[in-house]
Every structure is written in C-alpha cells, then in structure tokens.
Design a protein around this motif. Structure first.
Motif, PDB file in Angstrom:
ATOM      1  N   LYS A  66       0.829  -1.207   0.000  1.00 56.08           N
ATOM      2  CA  LYS A  66       0.000   0.000   0.000  1.00 56.08           C
ATOM      3  C   LYS A  66       0.862   1.255   0.000  1.00 56.08           C
ATOM      4  CE  LYS A  66      -3.794   2.203   2.542  1.00 56.08           C
ATOM      5  NZ  LYS A  66      -4.702   2.085   3.725  1.00 56.08           N
ATOM      6  N   GLN A  67       1.920   1.229   0.782  1.00 57.60           N
ATOM      7  CA  GLN A  67       2.831   2.367   0.868  1.00 57.60           C
ATOM      8  C   GLN A  67       3.487   2.640  -0.482  1.00 57.60           C
ATOM      9  OE1 GLN A  67       6.054   1.682   3.608  1.00 57.60           O
ATOM     10  NE2 GLN A  67       7.304   3.326   2.743  1.00 57.60           N
ATOM     11  N   MET A  68       3.923   1.583  -1.174  1.00 56.60           N
ATOM     12  CA  MET A  68       4.604   1.749  -2.455  1.00 56.60           C
ATOM     13  C   MET A  68       3.633   2.225  -3.536  1.00 56.60           C
ATOM     14  SD  MET A  68       7.658   1.298  -1.725  1.00 56.60           S
ATOM     15  CE  MET A  68       8.261   1.471  -3.403  1.00 56.60           C
ATOM     16  N   ARG A  69       2.417   1.713  -3.523  1.00 58.94           N
ATOM     17  CA  ARG A  69       1.408   2.185  -4.473  1.00 58.94           C
ATOM     18  C   ARG A  69       1.152   3.682  -4.257  1.00 58.94           C
ATOM     19  NH1 ARG A  69       0.925  -1.262  -8.689  1.00 58.94           N
ATOM     20  NH2 ARG A  69       0.038  -3.279  -8.144  1.00 58.94           N
ATOM     21  N   LYS A  70       1.050   4.066  -3.020  1.00 62.80           N
ATOM     22  CA  LYS A  70       0.793   5.468  -2.694  1.00 62.80           C
ATOM     23  C   LYS A  70       1.925   6.359  -3.179  1.00 62.80           C
ATOM     24  CE  LYS A  70      -0.659   8.411   1.163  1.00 62.80           C
ATOM     25  NZ  LYS A  70      -0.940   8.456   2.631  1.00 62.80           N
ATOM     26  N   SER A  71       3.166   5.863  -3.080  1.00 61.40           N
ATOM     27  CA  SER A  71       4.318   6.667  -3.504  1.00 61.40           C
ATOM     28  C   SER A  71       4.348   6.870  -5.016  1.00 61.40           C
ATOM     29  CB  SER A  71       5.623   5.995  -3.047  1.00 61.40           C
ATOM     30  OG  SER A  71       5.895   4.826  -3.811  1.00 61.40           O
ATOM     31  N   GLN A  72       3.619   6.035  -5.763  1.00 60.71           N
ATOM     32  CA  GLN A  72       3.615   6.104  -7.222  1.00 60.71           C
ATOM     33  C   GLN A  72       2.297   6.639  -7.774  1.00 60.71           C
ATOM     34  OE1 GLN A  72       6.285   5.410  -9.238  1.00 60.71           O
ATOM     35  NE2 GLN A  72       7.421   5.229  -7.315  1.00 60.71           N
TER      36      GLN A  72
END
Length: 420
Positions: free
Chosen positions: A24-30
């Motif tokens: 979820k964190q990585m999706r949010k960063s992109q």
C-alpha cells in the motif's frame, strides 16, 4: 530477491507479496504515475479501437514465428536434444538480475544453441528497480558477454504485477531507459524489446507506448495469457484473442516509441493435478489433452492475425505448465507431439485466410506449393474425407476414416493437386 520478495521455484515466479502495508505504501508513492496511466489510457485505447480496421497485416516469417521458452538450468542435456527434435528455430531464455553469478552457465548453454535465434528475457528484482546504477552495471555485463549470441534482449517482465518488483509504469520507463541509453552509448547493434505487460491490461501498455521518456523499442513484448478465460477463442470484455492482438498491434502501429514488431514472449495453460507446480489455482487448470488443443489453437489464431512476429510457449520443461514433465524422469506430454508436428507442418507456411462460421474454424495456408487447411470446431461436427484429402491428426497421425470428426483438436488437411 530483495525482501519482501521471494521466488517460488515450483512455478518459476515470485510469491505474492505478503506485506500489505508495504504494498500500500509503495502504491501510494507512485500515485502520480498511476494517474498518468489512467489519463493516457482513456484517450489512447478508444482511439486505437477506432484505428484498428486501418492497420495493415504484415507478412509473418513462419520460420521464426514458433518460439519456445527453455530453462537453461533444468535438464540442459535433455533440453538440447529435444530442441533438435522439435526443430524450432527460435528459443527464449531467462536470466535473473539477482543471479548474475550464473551468467557463465547461461553463456555455455547459449553456445550449445548456436543454430537457434535467441530471445533473452532479463528478469528484474526490486533492488535493480530502485538502484539504476546497479542495473546499468549488470546490464552492461550481460550485453558484453552475450550481445554476439543473442538476437533480442527483452528488458524486464510482468511490469503490472507488484510481486515482480514494479509499482508503476514510470518505474518501468526509468528501468527500460537505462537499457536504451546503454544501447546507444556502447551497444548500438543490440535489439531491445520491452513493455512486458501481462494479460489483457492494455491501460498499462498504453502508458509504456505513449509517454515523454526518451527511448525507443525495437519491438514490443507482451505476455498475452488467456488461460483464465478457458479456450483461446473465448471472450473477455467483448474481446477474443484475435481482437486483443489487433488492438495491441494498432497501439504499436500508432506509437512513436516502437518499431512495428510484436512478440508474445509468454503464454500457456496450467495443467490439472500438478500443484504446487501450477502457477494458478486448480480452477484455471486444464487436462493434458485440452492443454495440447489450446496450445495449437492459440498459435493458429496468432499466426492468422499476421501481426505477431513470434509466440514463445512457456515452456519446454515444467511440471505445472510445460510440454515436458520432469518430476519423475522425462515425460513428454501429448502437447510435445502437438508442438513438434505444428512446427513441422507450418515452418514454411504462407498464410492465406482464416474462415470462421458458427464456431467452425478453417485456417488456410500454402506450404511448398500445397494447400493446407487446418480445421477445428467449438461444437463437435463431422466432415467427409474426400479422395483428394491427405489428413493428419493434431499430433501428426494419419487419418483415413471416411468421416472426419471435427472438434476441439484441430486436424490438418492437405488438398492435393490444388496448387500444382
């Protein structure tokens, strides 16, 4: 692979990501790239659909159309012997960027396949996605060692699945650009293909083909699986396999970033009763007989499109989805004979036309001045065996019955004297 990534040696793919908070964190960063993917696709996909009827077919070289994936570490001696028997002219190998120490072993295998054209799929991990300097270093090592022996380098794979290391198309665009810049600076003659989207998720494909990154593809790689839909003729959102190929071919034709080549570098069906080797659940799995039928029909439909330059079956030896099961010695499945006879029959074929009527398919081509028809039907039916027919089963056995059974397994019919 860099944690939280783990490789599944049974199904030859990464395990699904278990850390949901990390995902979820990585999706949010992109999020910026994901928004771009959305807006690019809502313009490009409808326009490509409109333009699809205007794209001209190519003349596909049938000698290089048939490709098969090979694991250079899995039964290498037997693999070489079977490649000789199959007489396929193109093979696809995979190298993992996190296993650079195996490069000499890969090169040794490639040198044993000097008579084949080789596509090398370069698989990524998260470390190489994040560390582009490391990526450049390892790509330069691969290109230096193998550029004289490899016909096509496929840069990255399965970019729309987080377990493979990418969380956005922009991450892939930056990844591919490293390879492209390296080609321009040191290896101008190497051929690079990319995009690497799996399944019918062309919103990702659109973003790889229409963006502001300064790079170019020498062709587009697609992992065009249709196994979750069952038969290759089945529909998904109103599109069958031919429709999917036509739409992607149109996007490539419209794109300023790619030469007009399309290579399907992975497809297969998982085989029933092979867990944990099958890459999907048992629900998507098929019997060995259906697997062979679907293999042949997929190739025939892709060949009839005259837009696909090569199709790589994934793969030669794999218990869960290959032509050969190696769990208890070498067991060639019926699909092995199917693939062998298909290559033998169509290696020098020139496509003429594909007729479809009420679920009955007839592919016609000329092969060395003979007319060849390949018949199959989604509903079982019959056809009279004429005196001027020379008929073979899906696997190359002569059929002499007066009434031919036409169904799921395609049959080959040579029409004697027609083209003389």
């Amino acid at each position: 692979m860099k944690q939280p990534y783990r490789w599944d040696n049974y199904s030859d793919q990464p395990y699904p990501l278990q850390d949901k908070s990390y995902k979820k964190q990585m999706r949010k960063s992109q999020i910026g790239s994901l928004i771009k993917t959305f807006f690019i696709s809502i313009f490009i996909l409808p326009f490509s659909l409109i333009m699809t009827p205007f794209v001209k077919r190519k003349n596909i070289n049938s000698n290089e159309f048939f490709c098969i994936g090979v694991d250079f570490e899995r039964n290498p001696i037997e693999s070489i012997e079977m490649l000789k028997e199959l007489k396929v002219e193109r093979i696809l190998l995979r190298v993992k960027l996190w296993e650079m120490e195996k490069l000499p072993l890969l090169k040794d295998f490639i040198l044993l396949c000097k008579d084949k054209k080789i596509t090398l799929k370069i698989l990524q991990d998260r470390e190489h996605v994040e560390d582009l300097a490391l990526l450049q270093k390892d790509l330069e090592t691969i290109f230096s060692a193998l550029n004289q022996h490899v016909d096509i380098f496929e840069i990255g794979s399965t970019i729309n699945r987080a377990k493979w290391g990418f969380f956005s198309v922009d991450e892939y665009n930056n990844f591919y650009k490293v390879a492209y810049d390296l080609k321009n600076s040191k290896f101008p003659h190497v051929k690079l293909i990319g995009s690497g989207v799996i399944d019918f998720e062309y919103h990702f494909s659109a973003h790889t083909l229409f963006n502001l990154f300064k790079y170019h593809y020498d062709g587009v790689a697609a992992l065009l699986y249709v196994d979750r839909r069952g038969a290759p003729e089945n529909m998904q959102m109103g599109f069958n396999l031919q429709d999917k190929i036509a739409l992607l071919g149109t996007m490539i034709w419209l794109s300023p970033k790619s030469s007009h080549e399309l290579h399907i570098t992975e497809t297969n069906w998982p085989i029933s009763g092979t867990a944990p080797y099958a890459p999907t659940s048992e629900r998507e799995c098929v019997s060995e007989e259906l697997y062979a039928d679907y293999l042949l029909r997929y190739y025939l439909l892709a060949f009839a499109s005259q837009q696909v330059d090569s199709v790589s079956w994934h793969q030669l030896i794999a218990p869960g989805y290959g032509l050969v099961d190696n769990r208890d010695g070498i067991k060639k499945r019926s699909a092995y004979a199917t693939y062998k006879f298909m290559v033998h029959s169509l290696k020098n074929a020139k496509f003429l036309k594909l007729d479809i009527k009420q679920g009955y398919y007839i592919l016609q081509c000329s092969v060395e001045k003979r007319l060849l028809q390949i018949h199959w039907s989604l509903k079982p039916t019959t056809l009279k065996n004429e005196d001027f027919f020379e008929v073979y089963s899906r696997d190359g056995e002569v059929i002499e019955e007066n009434i031919l059974k036409i169904g799921s397994s395609p049959i080959y019919i040579y029409i004697n004297d027609i083209l003389k």
